[in-house]
Write a protein that holds these residues in place. Sequence first.
Motif, short mmCIF file in Angstrom:
data_model
loop_
_atom_site.label_atom_id
_atom_site.label_comp_id
_atom_site.label_asym_id
_atom_site.label_seq_id
_atom_site.Cartn_x
_atom_site.Cartn_y
_atom_site.Cartn_z
N UNK A 143 0.83 -1.20 0.00
CA UNK A 143 0.00 0.00 0.00
C UNK A 143 0.87 1.26 0.00
N UNK A 144 1.97 1.23 0.74
CA UNK A 144 2.87 2.39 0.79
C UNK A 144 3.52 2.64 -0.57
N UNK A 145 3.90 1.57 -1.27
CA UNK A 145 4.51 1.75 -2.58
C UNK A 145 3.51 2.37 -3.55
N UNK A 146 2.24 1.97 -3.44
CA UNK A 146 1.20 2.58 -4.29
C UNK A 146 1.09 4.07 -3.99
N UNK A 147 1.07 4.43 -2.72
CA UNK A 147 0.99 5.84 -2.35
C UNK A 147 2.23 6.60 -2.82
N UNK A 148 3.40 5.98 -2.70
CA UNK A 148 4.63 6.64 -3.14
C UNK A 148 4.62 6.89 -4.65
N UNK A 149 4.10 5.92 -5.42
CA UNK A 149 3.99 6.10 -6.87
C UNK A 149 3.02 7.24 -7.19
N UNK A 150 1.91 7.29 -6.45
CA UNK A 150 0.95 8.37 -6.65
C UNK A 150 1.58 9.72 -6.29
N UNK A 151 2.36 9.73 -5.21
CA UNK A 151 3.03 10.96 -4.80
C UNK A 151 3.98 11.45 -5.87
N UNK A 152 4.68 10.54 -6.53
CA UNK A 152 5.60 10.94 -7.61
C UNK A 152 4.84 11.62 -8.74
N UNK A 153 3.67 11.09 -9.09
CA UNK A 153 2.86 11.71 -10.13
C UNK A 153 2.39 13.10 -9.70
N UNK A 154 1.94 13.22 -8.44
CA UNK A 154 1.46 14.52 -7.96
C UNK A 154 2.59 15.54 -7.91
N UNK A 155 3.77 15.11 -7.47
CA UNK A 155 4.91 16.03 -7.40
C UNK A 155 5.32 16.49 -8.79
N UNK A 156 5.22 15.59 -9.78
CA UNK A 156 5.54 15.99 -11.15
C UNK A 156 4.53 17.01 -11.67
N UNK A 157 3.25 16.82 -11.33
CA UNK A 157 2.23 17.80 -11.73
C UNK A 157 2.49 19.14 -11.07
N UNK A 158 2.84 19.12 -9.79
CA UNK A 158 3.16 20.36 -9.10
C UNK A 158 4.36 21.06 -9.72
N UNK A 159 5.38 20.28 -10.10
CA UNK A 159 6.56 20.89 -10.71
C UNK A 159 6.19 21.58 -12.02
N UNK A 160 5.33 20.94 -12.82
CA UNK A 160 4.92 21.55 -14.08
C UNK A 160 4.13 22.83 -13.82
N UNK A 161 3.26 22.80 -12.81
CA UNK A 161 2.46 23.99 -12.49
C UNK A 161 3.35 25.13 -12.00
N UNK A 162 4.30 24.80 -11.13
CA UNK A 162 5.20 25.82 -10.62
C UNK A 162 6.07 26.39 -11.73
N UNK A 163 6.52 25.52 -12.64
CA UNK A 163 7.33 25.99 -13.76
C UNK A 163 6.54 26.95 -14.63
N UNK A 164 5.27 26.61 -14.90
CA UNK A 164 4.44 27.48 -15.73
C UNK A 164 4.22 28.83 -15.07
N UNK A 165 3.92 28.83 -13.76
CA UNK A 165 3.70 30.10 -13.05
C UNK A 165 4.97 30.95 -13.04
N UNK A 166 6.10 30.31 -12.76
CA UNK A 166 7.36 31.06 -12.72
C UNK A 166 7.70 31.60 -14.11
N UNK A 167 7.42 30.80 -15.13
CA UNK A 167 7.69 31.23 -16.51
C UNK A 167 6.81 32.43 -16.87
N UNK A 168 5.56 32.42 -16.43
CA UNK A 168 4.66 33.54 -16.73
C UNK A 168 5.11 34.81 -16.01
N UNK A 169 5.60 34.65 -14.78
CA UNK A 169 6.12 35.82 -14.06
C UNK A 169 7.39 36.34 -14.70
N UNK A 170 8.17 35.42 -15.30
CA UNK A 170 9.39 35.83 -15.99
C UNK A 170 10.56 36.09 -15.07
#
Length: 301
Positions: free
Chosen positions: A61-88
């Motif tokens: 169960x923990x490995x499943x949660x860890x895999x899900x966490x990796x996906x969520x962290x990747x989504x957050x990274x993309x969102x943060x990159x987009x926001x930072x890019x828009x701010x310039x």
Amino acid sequence: MLDLSRLRALHAVALHGSVAGAAAALGYTPSAVSQQIAKLERETRTTLLERRGRGIALTEEAQHLADTAQELLAIMERAETTLEERRGQPGGLLRVAAFASAARGLLPGVLAELAVRHPALDVRLTEVDPHLSVDLVARGVTDLAVAHDWDIAPLPAPEGVEQVFIGAERCDLIVPEGHAFAGRAAVGREELGGQRWVCQPPGRVCHDWLVRTLRSAGFEPELVHVAEENHTLIALVAAGLGVAVVPRLGTGPLPGGAVAVPLEPGPVRRLYALWRAGAARRPAITETVRVLQSHWPPPGC
């Protein structure tokens, strides 16, 4: 609702295989990571970590949660990159890993300039072996790595990781004052036989280069002292206990009793910056790379 910071802690434990390793990567104490995992277990009503001998292992169960966490962290990274890019403007947290001599001889000036030019950017530096740091970038534990390779040990970038060349540095032969090579304009590889060597441990590129070079020239190296740090190697040479090959970035001002002599042909170490492809547009990445390149070569290289 699952707490992302607790999922991040579990993900770090899965990556590093221990609570202590996760704590070091996240900048927390081991007890803080353990508390996050314990809270996540209570929230999910699930056992996440099991004892295995002296270590721990993730449950299914923990490995499943860890895999899900990796996906969520990747989504957050993309969102943060987009926001930072828009701010310039570079901003937010930027985790940087660098090998020891770069952390000492290159990064201080780079980090100081970034702090002055971009106060919204929070750069955190960790000293890490270069081959480990590349893996940390690929797994999302760190955002940017400064790593090196040699002609005998190329540094491959894993899939999803981009890299750019920073610069190349030479290595010198460090000998005691009064040594026959001291004061020479250069020393050829064919002259290196019969020396007592101070070197890094087996498996390190400097060690492997030295052994291969001497054997290809027909000499069996006499390795009398082994040390991890370049400054320790130099101190042993200054005491008259042998000679060593040291990259210029890791040399710094030589102590009394030690002399640097160029090797011809000498080994060349190449430095790179590496980051995940998904963060390539992030201003914090592009600006840090620009400043790294503008600070090369540092004094002495």
